[in-house]
Design a protein around this motif. Structure first.
Motif, PDB file in Angstrom:
ATOM      1  N   THR A   1       8.077  -9.160  -2.395  1.00 55.09           N
ATOM      2  CA  THR A   1       6.764  -8.853  -1.584  1.00 55.09           C
ATOM      3  C   THR A   1       6.072 -10.046  -1.097  1.00 55.09           C
ATOM      4  O   THR A   1       4.933 -10.026  -0.692  1.00 55.09           O
ATOM      5  CB  THR A   1       5.752  -8.049  -2.382  1.00 55.09           C
ATOM      6  OG1 THR A   1       5.300  -8.953  -3.698  1.00 55.09           O
ATOM      7  CG2 THR A   1       6.303  -6.637  -3.048  1.00 55.09           C
TER       8      THR A   1
ATOM      9  N   GLU B   1       4.414 -12.153   1.328  1.00 53.58           N
ATOM     10  CA  GLU B   1       3.807 -11.943   2.602  1.00 53.58           C
ATOM     11  C   GLU B   1       4.104 -12.843   3.820  1.00 53.58           C
ATOM     12  O   GLU B   1       3.987 -14.046   3.807  1.00 53.58           O
ATOM     13  CB  GLU B   1       2.165 -11.953   2.623  1.00 53.58           C
ATOM     14  CG  GLU B   1       1.787 -10.591   1.647  1.00 53.58           C
ATOM     15  CD  GLU B   1       1.863  -9.412   2.305  1.00 53.58           C
ATOM     16  OE1 GLU B   1       2.084  -9.345   3.421  1.00 53.58           O
ATOM     17  OE2 GLU B   1       1.967  -8.447   1.627  1.00 53.58           O
TER      18      GLU B   1
ATOM     19  N   GLU C   1       0.662   0.039  11.768  1.00 51.02           N
ATOM     20  CA  GLU C   1       1.594   0.340  10.712  1.00 51.02           C
ATOM     21  C   GLU C   1       2.318   1.557  11.471  1.00 51.02           C
ATOM     22  O   GLU C   1       3.865   1.869  11.299  1.00 51.02           O
ATOM     23  CB  GLU C   1       0.826   1.016   9.663  1.00 51.02           C
ATOM     24  CG  GLU C   1       1.764   1.819   8.362  1.00 51.02           C
ATOM     25  CD  GLU C   1       1.217   2.241   7.209  1.00 51.02           C
ATOM     26  OE1 GLU C   1       1.141   3.445   6.926  1.00 51.02           O
ATOM     27  OE2 GLU C   1       0.531   1.285   6.542  1.00 51.02           O
TER      28      GLU C   1
ATOM     29  N   LEU D   1       2.749   7.407   5.466  1.00 55.77           N
ATOM     30  CA  LEU D   1       2.799   7.629   4.243  1.00 55.77           C
ATOM     31  C   LEU D   1       1.686   8.642   3.887  1.00 55.77           C
ATOM     32  O   LEU D   1       1.552   9.373   2.954  1.00 55.77           O
ATOM     33  CB  LEU D   1       2.245   6.368   3.550  1.00 55.77           C
ATOM     34  CG  LEU D   1       3.475   5.330   3.307  1.00 55.77           C
ATOM     35  CD1 LEU D   1       2.711   4.142   2.597  1.00 55.77           C
ATOM     36  CD2 LEU D   1       4.690   5.828   2.428  1.00 55.77           C
TER      37      LEU D   1
ATOM     38  N   ASN E   1       6.428   7.725  -3.740  1.00 56.65           N
ATOM     39  CA  ASN E   1       7.397   8.106  -2.735  1.00 56.65           C
ATOM     40  C   ASN E   1       8.687   8.362  -3.262  1.00 56.65           C
ATOM     41  O   ASN E   1       9.578   7.307  -3.344  1.00 56.65           O
ATOM     42  CB  ASN E   1       7.365   6.936  -1.780  1.00 56.65           C
ATOM     43  CG  ASN E   1       8.192   7.017  -0.150  1.00 56.65           C
ATOM     44  OD1 ASN E   1       8.333   8.230  -0.111  1.00 56.65           O
ATOM     45  ND2 ASN E   1       8.559   5.877   0.164  1.00 56.65           N
TER      46      ASN E   1
ATOM     47  N   ARG F   1       5.818  -5.685   6.659  1.00 58.59           N
ATOM     48  CA  ARG F   1       4.777  -4.961   5.813  1.00 58.59           C
ATOM     49  C   ARG F   1       4.749  -3.642   5.713  1.00 58.59           C
ATOM     50  O   ARG F   1       4.538  -3.151   4.625  1.00 58.59           O
ATOM     51  CB  ARG F   1       3.203  -5.379   6.695  1.00 58.59           C
ATOM     52  CG  ARG F   1       2.975  -6.956   6.836  1.00 58.59           C
ATOM     53  CD  ARG F   1       1.568  -6.911   7.308  1.00 58.59           C
ATOM     54  NE  ARG F   1       0.996  -8.228   7.398  1.00 58.59           N
ATOM     55  CZ  ARG F   1       1.447  -8.962   8.427  1.00 58.59           C
ATOM     56  NH1 ARG F   1       1.813  -8.642   9.426  1.00 58.59           N
ATOM     57  NH2 ARG F   1       1.064 -10.459   8.452  1.00 58.59           N
ATOM     58  N   PHE F   2       5.155  -2.925   6.765  1.00 56.74           N
ATOM     59  CA  PHE F   2       5.683  -1.504   6.437  1.00 56.74           C
ATOM     60  C   PHE F   2       6.391  -0.989   5.455  1.00 56.74           C
ATOM     61  O   PHE F   2       6.119  -0.243   4.577  1.00 56.74           O
ATOM     62  CB  PHE F   2       5.920  -1.068   7.994  1.00 56.74           C
ATOM     63  CG  PHE F   2       6.012   0.564   7.934  1.00 56.74           C
ATOM     64  CD1 PHE F   2       5.006   1.286   8.125  1.00 56.74           C
ATOM     65  CD2 PHE F   2       7.216   1.161   7.889  1.00 56.74           C
ATOM     66  CE1 PHE F   2       5.154   2.680   8.085  1.00 56.74           C
ATOM     67  CE2 PHE F   2       7.425   2.427   7.831  1.00 56.74           C
ATOM     68  CZ  PHE F   2       6.230   3.406   8.132  1.00 56.74           C
TER      69      PHE F   2
ATOM     70  N   THR G   1       7.357  -2.946   2.883  1.00 56.10           N
ATOM     71  CA  THR G   1       6.816  -3.518   1.592  1.00 56.10           C
ATOM     72  C   THR G   1       5.731  -2.395   1.193  1.00 56.10           C
ATOM     73  O   THR G   1       5.950  -1.863  -0.203  1.00 56.10           O
ATOM     74  CB  THR G   1       5.651  -4.812   1.783  1.00 56.10           C
ATOM     75  OG1 THR G   1       6.729  -5.778   2.075  1.00 56.10           O
ATOM     76  CG2 THR G   1       5.499  -5.094   0.689  1.00 56.10           C
ATOM     77  N   LYS G   2       5.040  -1.723   1.974  1.00 50.95           N
ATOM     78  CA  LYS G   2       4.276  -0.564   1.658  1.00 50.95           C
ATOM     79  C   LYS G   2       4.815   0.706   1.143  1.00 50.95           C
ATOM     80  O   LYS G   2       4.957   1.303  -0.106  1.00 50.95           O
ATOM     81  CB  LYS G   2       3.162  -0.110   2.450  1.00 50.95           C
ATOM     82  CG  LYS G   2       2.116  -1.069   2.912  1.00 50.95           C
ATOM     83  CD  LYS G   2       1.160  -0.486   3.890  1.00 50.95           C
ATOM     84  CE  LYS G   2       0.122  -1.567   4.275  1.00 50.95           C
ATOM     85  NZ  LYS G   2      -0.855  -0.693   5.217  1.00 50.95           N
ATOM     86  N   ARG G   3       6.057   0.810   1.586  1.00 49.27           N
ATOM     87  CA  ARG G   3       6.966   2.014   1.555  1.00 49.27           C
ATOM     88  C   ARG G   3       7.503   1.593   0.019  1.00 49.27           C
ATOM     89  O   ARG G   3       7.811   2.642  -0.621  1.00 49.27           O
ATOM     90  CB  ARG G   3       8.073   2.206   2.275  1.00 49.27           C
ATOM     91  CG  ARG G   3       7.479   2.716   3.813  1.00 49.27           C
ATOM     92  CD  ARG G   3       7.008   3.961   3.793  1.00 49.27           C
ATOM     93  NE  ARG G   3       7.676   4.967   4.589  1.00 49.27           N
ATOM     94  CZ  ARG G   3       7.017   5.878   4.919  1.00 49.27           C
ATOM     95  NH1 ARG G   3       5.756   6.059   5.243  1.00 49.27           N
ATOM     96  NH2 ARG G   3       7.710   6.869   5.775  1.00 49.27           N
TER      97      ARG G   3
ATOM     98  N   ASP H   1       6.938  -0.221  -2.209  1.00 45.20           N
ATOM     99  CA  ASP H   1       5.999  -0.422  -3.535  1.00 45.20           C
ATOM    100  C   ASP H   1       5.750   0.852  -4.316  1.00 45.20           C
ATOM    101  O   ASP H   1       5.454   0.835  -5.419  1.00 45.20           O
ATOM    102  CB  ASP H   1       4.606  -1.098  -2.997  1.00 45.20           C
ATOM    103  CG  ASP H   1       4.767  -2.796  -2.775  1.00 45.20           C
ATOM    104  OD1 ASP H   1       5.652  -3.150  -3.349  1.00 45.20           O
ATOM    105  OD2 ASP H   1       3.869  -3.427  -2.319  1.00 45.20           O
TER     106      ASP H   1
END
Length: 213
Positions: free
Chosen positions: A6, A8, A17, A27, A36, A95-96, A98-100, A102
């Motif tokens: 992760t 950044e 996003e 999301l 998810n 970034r996108f 990473t969110k998925r 995580d």
């Protein structure tokens, strides 16, 4: 997702996003507080893209931008202009993803389970409509939808109708096109193949179709 993945990239105040994840549903479509859910193949595909961007494409583009910047006037330097634009796109996508990743919870459809007769995430289900027409679907994550293969999201209306049912049950599907009764003919749990990311996916396709090369 391991926090080792992760790191950044440089910030981008114009991060969008939805633009970064144009190929994936938002999301916000997940139930509040939900994980998810994703199959091992789907998780690997997202992770492979993440690692490719972080470890290969981004360093390559960064090197190109640095080289182009050293060549003088940046305002008319196509390599520099394109490189900076591509770096912004890559950072948004990282970034996108990473969110998925995580909030991803990997569920293996092929793993043994206590009740293999009931339908849950990862099930492959064959059902028939009132006309006797049969269809087979596999219930997967929101990042794995593929209608050409019959892969449906676990939060889709059809999956919601099927989940917790058993072989022989008749369920009611409430869809935009109307209400339909579906009879469950078969429930299986097996590996659900996913397309590979990028070059690996193209290589696999070539191996399956040697005449295409």
């Amino acid at each position: 997702m391991s926090k080792a993945f992760t790191r950044e990239p440089e910030s981008d105040s114009n991060f969008d996003e939805e633009e970064a994840g144009a190929s994936l549903p938002p999301l916000s479509s997940l139930p509040p507080g939900s994980r998810n859910y994703i199959t091992p193949g789907g998780y690997k595909r997202l992770m492979d893209e993440f690692l490719w961007l972080m470890n290969k494409e981004r360093p390559q583009i960064t090197a190109t931008v640095s080289w182009a910047a050293a060549n003088g006037d940046r305002s008319e330097n196509a390599d520099y202009i394109y490189g900076k634009k591509r770096l912004r796109e890559i950072d948004r996508r990282i970034r996108f993803l990473t969110k998925r990743l995580d909030i991803a919870e990997v569920v293996d459809p092929a793993a043994s389970r206590e009740d293999e007769e009931r339908i849950f995430f990862g099930a492959t289900v064959t059902f028939a409509n009132p006309k006797g027409e049969e269809k087979t679907v596999s219930i997967v994550g929101i990042d794995e939808i593929d209608t050409s293969r019959g892969y449906i999201s676990w939060i889709s209306p059809m999956a919601r109708a099927l989940i917790k049912a058993r072989e022989g049950d008749v369920v009611t599907l409430h869809a935009p096109g109307g209400v339909e009764e579906l009879e469950i003919l078969e429930v299986k749990y097996q590996a659900i193949p996913m397309e590979l990311f990028g070059d690996a996916g193209e290589a696999a396709a070539d191996n399956r179709n040697p005449g295409s090369r």
